[in-house]
Structure formats: structure tokens, C-alpha cells
Design a protein around this motif. Structure first.
Motif, PDB file in Angstrom:
ATOM      1  N   UNK A  94     -19.432 -10.895  -0.451  1.00  0.00           N
ATOM      2  CA  UNK A  94     -18.589  -9.969   0.661  1.00  0.00           C
ATOM      3  C   UNK A  94     -18.265  -8.656   0.325  1.00  0.00           C
ATOM      4  N   UNK A  95     -17.562  -7.969   0.789  1.00  0.00           N
ATOM      5  CA  UNK A  95     -17.082  -6.613   0.550  1.00  0.00           C
ATOM      6  C   UNK A  95     -15.667  -6.728  -0.214  1.00  0.00           C
ATOM      7  N   UNK A  96     -15.845  -6.356  -1.486  1.00  0.00           N
ATOM      8  CA  UNK A  96     -14.541  -6.223  -2.112  1.00  0.00           C
ATOM      9  C   UNK A  96     -13.915  -4.853  -2.422  1.00  0.00           C
ATOM     10  N   UNK A  97     -12.854  -4.856  -2.738  1.00  0.00           N
ATOM     11  CA  UNK A  97     -12.419  -3.324  -2.951  1.00  0.00           C
ATOM     12  C   UNK A  97     -12.914  -3.089  -4.266  1.00  0.00           C
ATOM     13  N   UNK A  98     -12.671  -1.637  -4.437  1.00  0.00           N
ATOM     14  CA  UNK A  98     -13.057  -1.074  -5.855  1.00  0.00           C
ATOM     15  C   UNK A  98     -12.271  -1.535  -6.848  1.00  0.00           C
ATOM     16  N   UNK A  99     -10.990  -1.833  -6.772  1.00  0.00           N
ATOM     17  CA  UNK A  99     -10.109  -1.964  -7.705  1.00  0.00           C
ATOM     18  C   UNK A  99     -10.427  -3.409  -8.236  1.00  0.00           C
ATOM     19  N   UNK A 100     -10.924  -4.427  -7.284  1.00  0.00           N
ATOM     20  CA  UNK A 100     -11.313  -5.682  -7.645  1.00  0.00           C
ATOM     21  C   UNK A 100     -12.564  -5.636  -8.498  1.00  0.00           C
TER      22      UNK A 100
END
Length: 126
Positions: free
Chosen positions: A62-68
């Protein structure tokens, strides 16, 4: 802390490269070399498939955030930082000698592996 726990993790890349070199010497460097154009194409396709499988395993779902994504990429360094911080706290707080010995061995081995691997790769590139 024994010297072996510091030296062995840093020597793992060197030993692995030595074993690879030994096999290359035994096979005169002809280990997995394709003999025909068709075999070369099959080998390239297998390498592409392997890289695609590794990329699929490492790709987040899926779409994860950049910090993850950044956290996943830097996990090894964060883990070593936590180990070093726990060892520092244990030294100043004064935990049991057996627990302190385990933490010192763990921190020495993890730092030795990271620094030893980088140093060996730098020397190998020259």
C-alpha cells in the motif's frame, strides 16, 4: 568482553569473500558462466527475476508515508543506537556484571559488524 566477540562480526565479510574466492579458484572462474547465447539469456532472465522477487519482498504494501519508509531503511542503525544507549545507561547505573557483559558484547559485535563491513568494502574497492 572477549576479543572474539569484537573481531568475528567484522571478519564475516572477509571470510565470505574468501570462500567465494576459493570456489572461484577451484573452478578456474568458470563456475556459473553460460556456454551459449541461449544460456546467457536464461541467466540474465533468472537474475532479473531474482531482483524482481527481492524488490517485491522489500516493497511496502500500500501507500506508506515517507517517514515510515525512512524508518524501515534506517532500522539497523537505530537498533545499534539503542543497543549503545542501553549499554551506556547500564554502565552508569551499575547493573549486574553478567548483564553488563552481555550488553558490552552485543554493542561491540554490532558496531564491529557495521564498521568492519564498511571498512572491508572500502578496501576491496581499491
Amino acid at each position: 568482553m572477549s576479543l572474539a566477540t569484537l573481531l568475528l562480526p567484522s571478519l564475516v565479510p572477509v571470510l565470505a569473500d574468501g570462500v567465494r574466492g576459493l570456489f572461484a579458484r577451484l573452478t578456474q572462474g568458470k563456475g556459473a558462466q553460460p556456454q551459449t547465447v541461449a544460456e546467457a539469456i536464461q541467466l540474465m532472465n533468472a537474475q532479473v527475476g531474482r531482483l524482481q522477487a527481492l524488490a517485491a519482498l522489500d516493497a511496502p504494501v500500500g501507500n506508506i508515508s515517507r517517514w515510515v519508509a525512512d524508518l524501515r531503511a534506517s532500522f539497523r542503525y537505530l537498533a545499534v543506537g539503542c543497543i549503545l544507549a542501553a549499554t551506556g545507561v547500564a554502565v552508569f547505573v551499575g547493573v549486574e556484571p553478567a548483564a553488563l557483559a552481555v550488553l558490552l558484547d552485543l554493542s561491540g559485535a554490532s558496531m564491529s559488524f557495521i564498521i568492519g563491513e564498511r571498512m572491508y568494502l572500502g578496501l576491496r574497492a581499491r
